[in-house]
Scaffold this motif. Sequence first.
Motif, PDB file in Angstrom:
ATOM      1  N   LEU A 262       0.834  -1.204   0.000  1.00  0.00           N
ATOM      2  CA  LEU A 262       0.000   0.000   0.000  1.00  0.00           C
ATOM      3  C   LEU A 262       0.872   1.258   0.000  1.00  0.00           C
ATOM      4  O   LEU A 262       1.907   1.281  -0.629  1.00  0.00           O
ATOM      5  N   GLY A 263       0.416   2.319   0.682  1.00  0.00           N
ATOM      6  CA  GLY A 263       1.155   3.566   0.638  1.00  0.00           C
ATOM      7  C   GLY A 263       0.829   4.484   1.789  1.00  0.00           C
ATOM      8  O   GLY A 263       0.374   4.059   2.859  1.00  0.00           O
ATOM      9  N   ALA A 264       1.003   5.783   1.563  1.00  0.00           N
ATOM     10  CA  ALA A 264       0.920   6.775   2.627  1.00  0.00           C
ATOM     11  C   ALA A 264      -0.483   6.906   3.216  1.00  0.00           C
ATOM     12  O   ALA A 264      -0.631   7.221   4.399  1.00  0.00           O
ATOM     13  N   VAL A 265      -1.525   6.688   2.407  1.00  0.00           N
ATOM     14  CA  VAL A 265      -2.882   6.798   2.947  1.00  0.00           C
ATOM     15  C   VAL A 265      -3.064   5.803   4.092  1.00  0.00           C
ATOM     16  O   VAL A 265      -3.524   6.154   5.180  1.00  0.00           O
ATOM     17  N   HIS A 266      -2.689   4.562   3.853  1.00  0.00           N
ATOM     18  CA  HIS A 266      -2.858   3.544   4.889  1.00  0.00           C
ATOM     19  C   HIS A 266      -1.913   3.774   6.064  1.00  0.00           C
ATOM     20  O   HIS A 266      -2.284   3.538   7.220  1.00  0.00           O
ATOM     21  N   ALA A 267      -0.704   4.224   5.795  1.00  0.00           N
ATOM     22  CA  ALA A 267       0.215   4.517   6.896  1.00  0.00           C
ATOM     23  C   ALA A 267      -0.372   5.593   7.810  1.00  0.00           C
ATOM     24  O   ALA A 267      -0.345   5.463   9.046  1.00  0.00           O
ATOM     25  N   HIS A 270      -3.522   4.167   9.622  1.00  0.00           N
ATOM     26  CA  HIS A 270      -3.132   3.270  10.721  1.00  0.00           C
ATOM     27  C   HIS A 270      -2.720   4.084  11.944  1.00  0.00           C
ATOM     28  O   HIS A 270      -3.035   3.715  13.090  1.00  0.00           O
ATOM     29  N   SER A 271      -2.023   5.189  11.728  1.00  0.00           N
ATOM     30  CA  SER A 271      -1.616   6.045  12.841  1.00  0.00           C
ATOM     31  C   SER A 271      -2.837   6.617  13.558  1.00  0.00           C
ATOM     32  O   SER A 271      -2.916   6.611  14.792  1.00  0.00           O
ATOM     33  N   LEU A 272      -3.811   7.072  12.791  1.00  0.00           N
ATOM     34  CA  LEU A 272      -5.053   7.584  13.390  1.00  0.00           C
ATOM     35  C   LEU A 272      -5.792   6.487  14.152  1.00  0.00           C
ATOM     36  O   LEU A 272      -6.335   6.717  15.235  1.00  0.00           O
ATOM     37  N   GLY A 273      -5.818   5.281  13.589  1.00  0.00           N
ATOM     38  CA  GLY A 273      -6.510   4.176  14.236  1.00  0.00           C
ATOM     39  C   GLY A 273      -5.843   3.750  15.524  1.00  0.00           C
ATOM     40  O   GLY A 273      -6.509   3.384  16.494  1.00  0.00           O
ATOM     41  N   GLY A 274      -4.511   3.778  15.547  1.00  0.00           N
ATOM     42  CA  GLY A 274      -3.793   3.352  16.732  1.00  0.00           C
ATOM     43  C   GLY A 274      -3.869   4.352  17.863  1.00  0.00           C
ATOM     44  O   GLY A 274      -4.086   3.993  19.024  1.00  0.00           O
ATOM     45  N   ILE A 275      -3.716   5.623  17.537  1.00  0.00           N
ATOM     46  CA  ILE A 275      -3.670   6.659  18.573  1.00  0.00           C
ATOM     47  C   ILE A 275      -5.061   7.104  19.000  1.00  0.00           C
ATOM     48  O   ILE A 275      -5.331   7.317  20.183  1.00  0.00           O
ATOM     49  N   THR A 359       4.474   8.487  13.746  1.00  0.00           N
ATOM     50  CA  THR A 359       4.031   7.094  13.733  1.00  0.00           C
ATOM     51  C   THR A 359       3.773   6.622  12.306  1.00  0.00           C
ATOM     52  O   THR A 359       4.124   5.501  11.939  1.00  0.00           O
ATOM     53  N   ALA A 360       3.157   7.477  11.487  1.00  0.00           N
ATOM     54  CA  ALA A 360       2.874   7.107  10.101  1.00  0.00           C
ATOM     55  C   ALA A 360       4.154   6.805   9.331  1.00  0.00           C
ATOM     56  O   ALA A 360       4.203   5.872   8.525  1.00  0.00           O
ATOM     57  N   LEU A 361       5.195   7.578   9.582  1.00  0.00           N
ATOM     58  CA  LEU A 361       6.454   7.381   8.861  1.00  0.00           C
ATOM     59  C   LEU A 361       7.137   6.065   9.239  1.00  0.00           C
ATOM     60  O   LEU A 361       7.974   5.567   8.485  1.00  0.00           O
ATOM     61  N   GLN A 362       6.786   5.498  10.390  1.00  0.00           N
ATOM     62  CA  GLN A 362       7.346   4.204  10.806  1.00  0.00           C
ATOM     63  C   GLN A 362       6.548   3.028  10.259  1.00  0.00           C
ATOM     64  O   GLN A 362       6.966   1.874  10.369  1.00  0.00           O
ATOM     65  N   ASP A 363       5.378   3.291   9.680  1.00  0.00           N
ATOM     66  CA  ASP A 363       4.494   2.230   9.213  1.00  0.00           C
ATOM     67  C   ASP A 363       5.070   1.556   7.967  1.00  0.00           C
ATOM     68  O   ASP A 363       5.615   2.211   7.081  1.00  0.00           O
ATOM     69  N   ALA A 364       4.915   0.227   7.906  1.00  0.00           N
ATOM     70  CA  ALA A 364       5.463  -0.534   6.775  1.00  0.00           C
ATOM     71  C   ALA A 364       4.881  -0.094   5.436  1.00  0.00           C
ATOM     72  O   ALA A 364       5.553  -0.182   4.400  1.00  0.00           O
TER      73      ALA A 364
END
Length: 386
Positions: A262-267, A270-275, A359-364
Amino acid sequence: MSGLHTLRKFAAPEVIFGNGARFLLTKYVHNFSLSHCLVVTDKGVRSTGLVDALIAPLHEAGVRTTIFDDISPNPRDGQIRRGTAVFLDSRCDGVVAIGGGSPMDAAKAIGFMATNGADVLSFEGVDKVEAPAPPMICIPTTAGTSADISQFCIVNDTSRHIKIAIVAQAAIPDVALVDPECTYSMPPGLTAATGMDALTHAFEAYVSTVSSPTTDLFALDAVQLVRKHLRQAVEHPDDVEAREGMMRASMHAGYAFSNAILGAVHAMAHSLGGILDAPHGDCNAVLLPYVVRANFITVPERYRELAAAFGMSVKDMSDAVLVEELFNELQMFGRQLGIPEGLSGLNMDKGIIPRLAHTALQDACMLTNPRKFSQGEVEALYEEAW
């Protein structure tokens, strides 16, 4: 995106697609010689009666079941640990997941823990699952997440307040019984959010740095199907053609992103979902136009092809005009479906944006985005989507 001589692997489970596919559950349980299945679902799906209807034939065939429905949206690590304890204590030998992305991700993670003897958080990253999971059969009840066919498993790490991505061959279920009739009970808001998740999967897979001609084929078809069927499925939940079209869109988008990533949208989502524990589909839908606009300059021809698949007339349009038109089309499409107009609807304090960006920048998922973003650029994207 990919070179002509680049090797690419394409992985997918056995899939049975079509109305009534769910009724093959007992057949496949027998094919795997299972005697006691852990049925992973959530309380909402269970309340529809679907779970009871599907496990009744198993009981008649002499197969025992234990139901685990302590699963929330954005499934938590603690829920996975409890589910694993139930699996082991009940001496189950297989897993059946019935529901949307959350029960299916939870079922995958329970399987990893049960056979690897390690904590769910230890599997974060790519190919960290060493031992195969128990046999797993998925019956999706939403059209969008594609967890039933993907090698992704997303879990909330509650101690760090982040969503971790587990990407592994072992995360691909053995069988997916993809039955559009299972989606008829979805309310309009969930239909819209999961449909926009499918659209985001397709867009991001198509511009991924590891896309391939095979994933491209599925991604473009998914975009066309979402454009054609999603609004009808939202406004007319009993429309057979629309429900089948969206289930097919979800499946094809899943084939694309499971293999192209995937890409930056999901990264960022995911950050929004986690925090913030924010709803995944809504986050994707809000962020997609902004990330497309930011990425566009890096791969303009790829977005031109996506815009055409989305029904736009792009032949005589310059890149400068097209990027703004595509941005507007995506925003308008989401708003017509009732998607929130911005992130402010999540009751988010703007002061958290730097943490979200970090956090987003650390996402796979950020690794395969076509453009490399800085901390400041990701912060700016969150600001723009406010």
